[in-house]
Motif scaffolding. Structure first.
Motif, PDB file in Angstrom:
ATOM      1  N   HIS A  15       0.844  -1.206   0.000  1.00  0.00           N
ATOM      2  CA  HIS A  15       0.000   0.000   0.000  1.00  0.00           C
ATOM      3  C   HIS A  15       0.873   1.247   0.000  1.00  0.00           C
ATOM      4  CE1 HIS A  15      -3.869  -2.064   0.662  1.00  0.00           C
ATOM      5  NE2 HIS A  15      -3.096  -2.979   1.236  1.00  0.00           N
ATOM      6  N   CYS A  16       0.267   2.346  -0.405  1.00  0.00           N
ATOM      7  CA  CYS A  16       0.963   3.623  -0.555  1.00  0.00           C
ATOM      8  C   CYS A  16       1.512   4.106   0.793  1.00  0.00           C
ATOM      9  CB  CYS A  16      -0.019   4.639  -1.126  1.00  0.00           C
ATOM     10  SG  CYS A  16       0.646   6.288  -1.336  1.00  0.00           S
ATOM     11  N   PRO A  17       2.636   4.832   0.784  1.00  0.00           N
ATOM     12  CA  PRO A  17       3.178   5.337   2.059  1.00  0.00           C
ATOM     13  C   PRO A  17       2.426   6.535   2.614  1.00  0.00           C
ATOM     14  CG  PRO A  17       4.580   6.014   0.231  1.00  0.00           C
ATOM     15  CD  PRO A  17       3.547   5.101  -0.343  1.00  0.00           C
ATOM     16  N   TYR A  18       1.501   7.103   1.880  1.00  0.00           N
ATOM     17  CA  TYR A  18       0.977   8.400   2.305  1.00  0.00           C
ATOM     18  C   TYR A  18      -0.416   8.308   2.955  1.00  0.00           C
ATOM     19  CZ  TYR A  18       4.854   9.938  -0.683  1.00  0.00           C
ATOM     20  OH  TYR A  18       6.078  10.118  -1.263  1.00  0.00           O
ATOM     21  N   CYS A  19      -1.447   8.780   2.286  1.00  0.00           N
ATOM     22  CA  CYS A  19      -2.681   9.173   2.986  1.00  0.00           C
ATOM     23  C   CYS A  19      -3.588   8.009   3.367  1.00  0.00           C
ATOM     24  CB  CYS A  19      -3.430  10.212   2.164  1.00  0.00           C
ATOM     25  SG  CYS A  19      -4.467   9.518   0.870  1.00  0.00           S
ATOM     26  N   ALA A  20      -4.701   8.367   4.026  1.00  0.00           N
ATOM     27  CA  ALA A  20      -5.594   7.371   4.635  1.00  0.00           C
ATOM     28  C   ALA A  20      -6.410   6.575   3.636  1.00  0.00           C
ATOM     29  CB  ALA A  20      -6.541   8.064   5.618  1.00  0.00           C
ATOM     30  N   LEU A  21      -6.336   6.945   2.355  1.00  0.00           N
ATOM     31  CA  LEU A  21      -6.990   6.087   1.372  1.00  0.00           C
ATOM     32  C   LEU A  21      -6.242   4.762   1.276  1.00  0.00           C
ATOM     33  CD1 LEU A  21      -9.502   6.604  -0.327  1.00  0.00           C
ATOM     34  CD2 LEU A  21      -8.038   7.275  -2.234  1.00  0.00           C
ATOM     35  N   GLN A  22      -4.934   4.811   1.580  1.00  0.00           N
ATOM     36  CA  GLN A  22      -4.080   3.621   1.549  1.00  0.00           C
ATOM     37  C   GLN A  22      -4.288   2.812   0.262  1.00  0.00           C
ATOM     38  OE1 GLN A  22      -1.407   2.285   3.716  1.00  0.00           O
ATOM     39  NE2 GLN A  22      -1.502   4.521   3.650  1.00  0.00           N
ATOM     40  N   CYS A  23      -4.087   3.510  -0.854  1.00  0.00           N
ATOM     41  CA  CYS A  23      -4.267   2.871  -2.154  1.00  0.00           C
ATOM     42  C   CYS A  23      -3.382   1.631  -2.264  1.00  0.00           C
ATOM     43  CB  CYS A  23      -3.890   3.849  -3.265  1.00  0.00           C
ATOM     44  SG  CYS A  23      -5.013   5.251  -3.367  1.00  0.00           S
ATOM     45  N   GLY A  44      -6.472   2.972  -9.381  1.00  0.00           N
ATOM     46  CA  GLY A  44      -6.042   4.370  -9.497  1.00  0.00           C
ATOM     47  C   GLY A  44      -4.968   4.708  -8.479  1.00  0.00           C
ATOM     48  N   LEU A  45      -4.171   5.704  -8.789  1.00  0.00           N
ATOM     49  CA  LEU A  45      -3.187   6.270  -7.860  1.00  0.00           C
ATOM     50  C   LEU A  45      -3.090   7.753  -8.162  1.00  0.00           C
ATOM     51  CD1 LEU A  45      -0.136   3.797  -8.084  1.00  0.00           C
ATOM     52  CD2 LEU A  45      -1.785   3.937  -6.202  1.00  0.00           C
ATOM     53  N   CYS A  46      -2.641   8.527  -7.212  1.00  0.00           N
ATOM     54  CA  CYS A  46      -2.349   9.922  -7.524  1.00  0.00           C
ATOM     55  C   CYS A  46      -0.850  10.062  -7.793  1.00  0.00           C
ATOM     56  CB  CYS A  46      -2.825  10.848  -6.406  1.00  0.00           C
ATOM     57  SG  CYS A  46      -1.746  10.905  -4.960  1.00  0.00           S
ATOM     58  N   GLN A  47      -0.465  11.274  -8.142  1.00  0.00           N
ATOM     59  CA  GLN A  47       0.937  11.547  -8.499  1.00  0.00           C
ATOM     60  C   GLN A  47       1.885  11.149  -7.369  1.00  0.00           C
ATOM     61  OE1 GLN A  47       1.558  15.706  -9.160  1.00  0.00           O
ATOM     62  NE2 GLN A  47       3.370  15.410 -10.427  1.00  0.00           N
ATOM     63  N   LYS A  48       1.437  11.343  -6.134  1.00  0.00           N
ATOM     64  CA  LYS A  48       2.297  10.982  -4.995  1.00  0.00           C
ATOM     65  C   LYS A  48       2.528   9.480  -4.974  1.00  0.00           C
ATOM     66  CE  LYS A  48      -0.596  13.063  -2.112  1.00  0.00           C
ATOM     67  NZ  LYS A  48      -1.502  13.951  -2.852  1.00  0.00           N
ATOM     68  N   GLY A  49       1.464   8.719  -5.175  1.00  0.00           N
ATOM     69  CA  GLY A  49       1.598   7.270  -5.171  1.00  0.00           C
ATOM     70  C   GLY A  49       2.467   6.764  -6.306  1.00  0.00           C
ATOM     71  N   TRP A  50       2.244   7.296  -7.520  1.00  0.00           N
ATOM     72  CA  TRP A  50       3.019   6.846  -8.687  1.00  0.00           C
ATOM     73  C   TRP A  50       4.511   7.057  -8.480  1.00  0.00           C
ATOM     74  CZ3 TRP A  50       1.507   3.701 -12.308  1.00  0.00           C
ATOM     75  CH2 TRP A  50       0.172   3.682 -12.748  1.00  0.00           C
ATOM     76  N   MET A 175      -6.574  13.343  -1.882  1.00  0.00           N
ATOM     77  CA  MET A 175      -6.617  11.905  -2.190  1.00  0.00           C
ATOM     78  C   MET A 175      -7.423  11.693  -3.478  1.00  0.00           C
ATOM     79  SD  MET A 175      -8.995  10.547   1.036  1.00  0.00           S
ATOM     80  CE  MET A 175      -7.774  10.753   2.315  1.00  0.00           C
ATOM     81  N   PRO A 176      -6.832  12.026  -4.626  1.00  0.00           N
ATOM     82  CA  PRO A 176      -7.578  12.033  -5.887  1.00  0.00           C
ATOM     83  C   PRO A 176      -8.358  10.758  -6.228  1.00  0.00           C
ATOM     84  CG  PRO A 176      -5.510  13.162  -6.172  1.00  0.00           C
ATOM     85  CD  PRO A 176      -5.472  12.572  -4.787  1.00  0.00           C
ATOM     86  N   PRO A 177      -7.852   9.546  -5.923  1.00  0.00           N
ATOM     87  CA  PRO A 177      -8.678   8.392  -6.286  1.00  0.00           C
ATOM     88  C   PRO A 177     -10.043   8.360  -5.575  1.00  0.00           C
ATOM     89  CG  PRO A 177      -6.416   7.707  -5.992  1.00  0.00           C
ATOM     90  CD  PRO A 177      -6.498   9.119  -5.499  1.00  0.00           C
TER      91      PRO A 177
HETATM   92 FE1  SF4 Z   1      -1.225   7.459  -1.948  1.00  0.00          FE
HETATM   93 FE2  SF4 Z   1      -2.409   9.278  -3.463  1.00  0.00          FE
HETATM   94 FE3  SF4 Z   1      -3.663   7.003  -2.844  1.00  0.00          FE
HETATM   95 FE4  SF4 Z   1      -3.278   8.833  -0.961  1.00  0.00          FE
HETATM   96  S1  SF4 Z   1      -4.530   9.061  -2.787  1.00  0.00           S
HETATM   97  S2  SF4 Z   1      -2.945   6.636  -0.739  1.00  0.00           S
HETATM   98  S3  SF4 Z   1      -1.291   9.665  -1.553  1.00  0.00           S
HETATM   99  S4  SF4 Z   1      -1.823   7.202  -4.099  1.00  0.00           S
END
Ligand code: SF4
Length: 694
Positions: A15-23, A44-50, A175-177
């Protein structure tokens, strides 16, 4: 047999290191691809996740402990820290050593940190930066529903709603997704109402935008409730069957007639009526709140008012409808359940509850009388550091308060006053740069552990990459310190062993994880708590906990009257503008991670100040000018961005850089102890040299 089945803690699916969506994402040899099987992001992912894989190879990565800036061995570093802790304790008592955690730590780390403070250090002085994120919403829903689970329904329910009112959230940037769920809702005929002082990207996609004056969300919620009752949208059968306190709430909002609310909030009456009509006529409707409504000195009451609105419309506990708060930090939900909060023990238990103390003390193998009581809340703890009556030593994990704390300049001076500051981090953050000892830790995809996302779904973060030689996990660091403090056997460093103990400690609590195992999470792509352990068929987990009853003693939601009051600091002649803050698409929290990723710093290189064209003209400011913002606590500079999406009386600054939190007002909510991040009085001027930077 798949790799995940053989060992669920290792594999590329993480899972992504960042927000609470935990993509959900795969990390394979430095490449990231999104997972389809996690409903929150579903491909989906946002720019931070990619771009997150760049963190793993960052040239700024720490791999050697630092003692007063010089590289030392792990033994030297840990011996030094343990000896200094012992000296501070001997001189000043156990509460002279404090611990500060983070909402991004795994459940295992959050649990172990709380246990380390209470068992190894015997200190009551532990809190965490999640206090600055979710505490107002948590206090309000604990009071109303008897349980704080951010979204008490799966996120996919949002897509099936007919109407959503979202107060103070900007998911299109944070959290764009999440947006795909709102877009699906609107594609199916649903309507979106957004409450925000700015025309954010989320507000732009709304059917109706209520551009509220900063600090007046509470008045707006009272006005919406007044209209809902007056216009006949109160669900009286639901209120009678599932709530208590409606009559007192009805009386309390009677004075908040629409024209009065318009004067206070700046939102036209017709727009308020339209918002209520959209919600009231929807078959399935949701009220959501984010930090914009919550991070105030009256945040608990603001959320309570929105919860009262949702209850009056009969939404919470009805399938497809409800109230939810959209958690921000990566493990903002789990981080507040397992005991790193000053007033809590694992399982979301209260530390002053004798039965809770007895249960947790038994799991920890100590006498309940040896468990410390509640300590200071996050800001109060930081404010007390190095004072005659406050802690003299601080161990800090997963947080960067030099950037993220309110009144950050003052907090920095308090950190400087400590006898000992120890920071565990994987880069030299602004706070780590001040530390006596820096302990280089592993990060995210280099270790395994569980995270609980904004839905209350417990997820498994797998180890997908090898850590660099020299870095240790936080669990190993705590183990090493505990050994030197004489109780190493109580602090295993293996995440699964820690999770199994966490399960036992949480059993019977509000956040009961006892029926959740790593194998189940891996097989089911997450398990919703509460999930108690059972003797027969495994408990299925609880996606929608309030369908039959709320978690209160009588099973009914508690409606509590609340009243509006102005911001803790209102505008005046000297400071005539409202200052608010938030996030931008490319960065996360204090920016300690994202400011080290090239595509993200290229997309958003520096701090800016957003202001309305009318205000810019009046102050002689052109786009790209360097401007200075002042408040009663300090000054900060940024590049002027001029656009009409913000109110003419309001300034906006992102909080990912040192800057806006030098200005914020640390006034605290009396219940949640949340600082007033989202509004203070400020003044703006063009910098004298008028340097044009863009
Ligand atoms: Fe990571 Fe972006 Fe998904 Fe948040 S919205 S968990 S920052 S990819």
């Amino acid at each position: 047999m798949s790799q995940a089945a053989a060992d669920p803690t290792v594999g590329s699916a993480t899972h992504c290191p960042y927000c609470a969506l935990q993509c959900g994402m795969y990390v394979r040899e430095g490449e990231i691809t999104p997972r389809e099987d996690i409903p929150a992001n579903a491909g989906g992912l946002c720019q931070k996740g990619w771009t997150a894989a760049e963190l793993l190879t960052s040239p700024e990565r720490l791999t050697t402990p630092l003692l007063h800036g010089s590289p030392v061995s792990w033994d030297e570093a840990l011996d030094y820290v343990a000896a200094r802790i012992e000296a501070v304790r001997a001189g000043h008592g156990p509460d002279a050593v404090a611990v500060f955690g983070g909402g991004g730590l795994t459940n295992e780390k959050a649990y172990q940190l709380g246990k380390f403070a209470r068992v190894a250090l015997r200190t009551s002085q532990i809190d965490y930066n999640g206090r600055f994120c979710m505490s107002s919403a948590a206090a309000a829903v604990n009071r109303a529903f008897g349980m704080d689970r951010g979204l008490p329904f799966p996120i996919t329910d949002v897509a099936r709603a007919d109407a959503v009112l979202f107060a103070g959230g900007n998911v299109a940037e944070t959290m764009p997704p999440f947006v795909r769920h709102l877009t699906a809702m609107r594609s199916g005929g649903g309507r979106l109402v957004v409450v925000d002082p700015r025309l954010t990207p989320t507000a732009k996609m709304a059917d109706l935008h209520l551009q509220v004056t900063p600090g007046t969300d509470l008045a707006l919620a009272l006005g919406l409730l007044h209209i809902a009752i007056a216009d006949g949208y109160a669900d009286l059968d639901y209120l009678a069957a599932r709530t208590t306190g409606f009559e007192a709430v009805r009386t309390s909002v009677s004075a908040w007639w629409p024209e009065r609310v318009e004067r206070v909030t700046g939102v036209p009456v017709a727009r308020m009526r339209e918002a209520v009509r959209i919600l009231g006529e929807a078959e399935r409707a949701m009220v959501l709140t984010g930090r914009g409504a919550e991070q105030h000195a009256k945040g608990t009451d603001t959320v309570t008012a929105f919860v009262n609105l949702a209850l009056t419309l009969g939404l919470p506990g009805r399938a497809g409808s409800g109230y939810g708060c959209v958690t921000g930090q990566g493990n903002g939900q789990g981080g507040r359940e397992h005991g790193q909060k000053a007033d809590q023990l694992p399982g979301y238990r209260k530390i002053d509850d004798p039965a809770a103390r007895a249960h947790v003390a038994a799991v920890w193998g100590i006498d309940p009388a040896d468990l410390p009581g509640p300590g200071r809340s996050a800001y109060e703890l930081l404010d007390a550091l190095g004072t005659p009556e406050g802690p003299k030593a601080l161990l800090l994990f997963g947080s960067n308060p030099v950037v993220s704390a309110p009144r950050a300049g003052h907090v920095t001076r308090r950190l400087e006053a400590l006898d000992l500051l120890v920071v565990s981090d994987f880069v030299l953050s602004e706070t780590a740069a001040m530390a006596d000892v820096v302990l280089p830790t592993t990060q995210w995809a280099e270790e395994s552990g569980t995270m609980t996302n904004l839905e209350g779904r417990v997820l498994l973060r797998r180890q997908a990459a090898a850590p660099p030689p020299g870095a240790r996990t936080d669990l190993e660091i705590l183990r090493g310190l505990a050994e030197r403090l004489g109780c190493g056997e109580k602090f295993p460093a293996d995440p699964r062993t820690v999770f199994d103990e966490l399960r036992r400690a949480s059993a019977g609590g509000v956040a009961d994880y006892s029926g959740i195992t790593y194998e189940r999470i891996a097989a089911e792509t997450g398990v919703f708590w509460p999930c108690p352990e059972t003797r027969g068929e495994p408990h299925p987990g609880t996606p929608r906990p309030f369908l039959d009853r709320f978690a209160t003693p009588d099973g009914r939601a508690r409606m509590v009257p609340v009243d509006h009051r102005p911001p803790a600091e209102d505008v005046d002649e000297e400071f005539p503008l409202y200052l608010t803050s938030g996030r931008v698409l490319a960065h996360y929290q204090s920016g300690a991670q994202t400011r080290r990723i090239r595509p993200l710093t290229q997309a958003s290189p520096e701090v800016f100040v957003e202001l309305h064209p009318d205000l810019a003209e009046r102050l002689g400011v052109a786009p790209g000018d360097r401007v200075r913002v002042r408040s009663r606590r300090g000054a900060a500079e940024g590049v002027a961005r001029v656009n009409a999406s913000i109110r003419p009386d309001t300034l906006f600054m992102p909080f990912h850089w040192e800057g806006v939190n030098l200005l914020t007002n640390p006034a605290l909510d009396p219940t949640s102890r949340m600082p007033e991040f989202k509004v203070c009085a400020a003044a703006l001027e063009r910098c004298e040299d008028g340097e044009r930077v863009a």
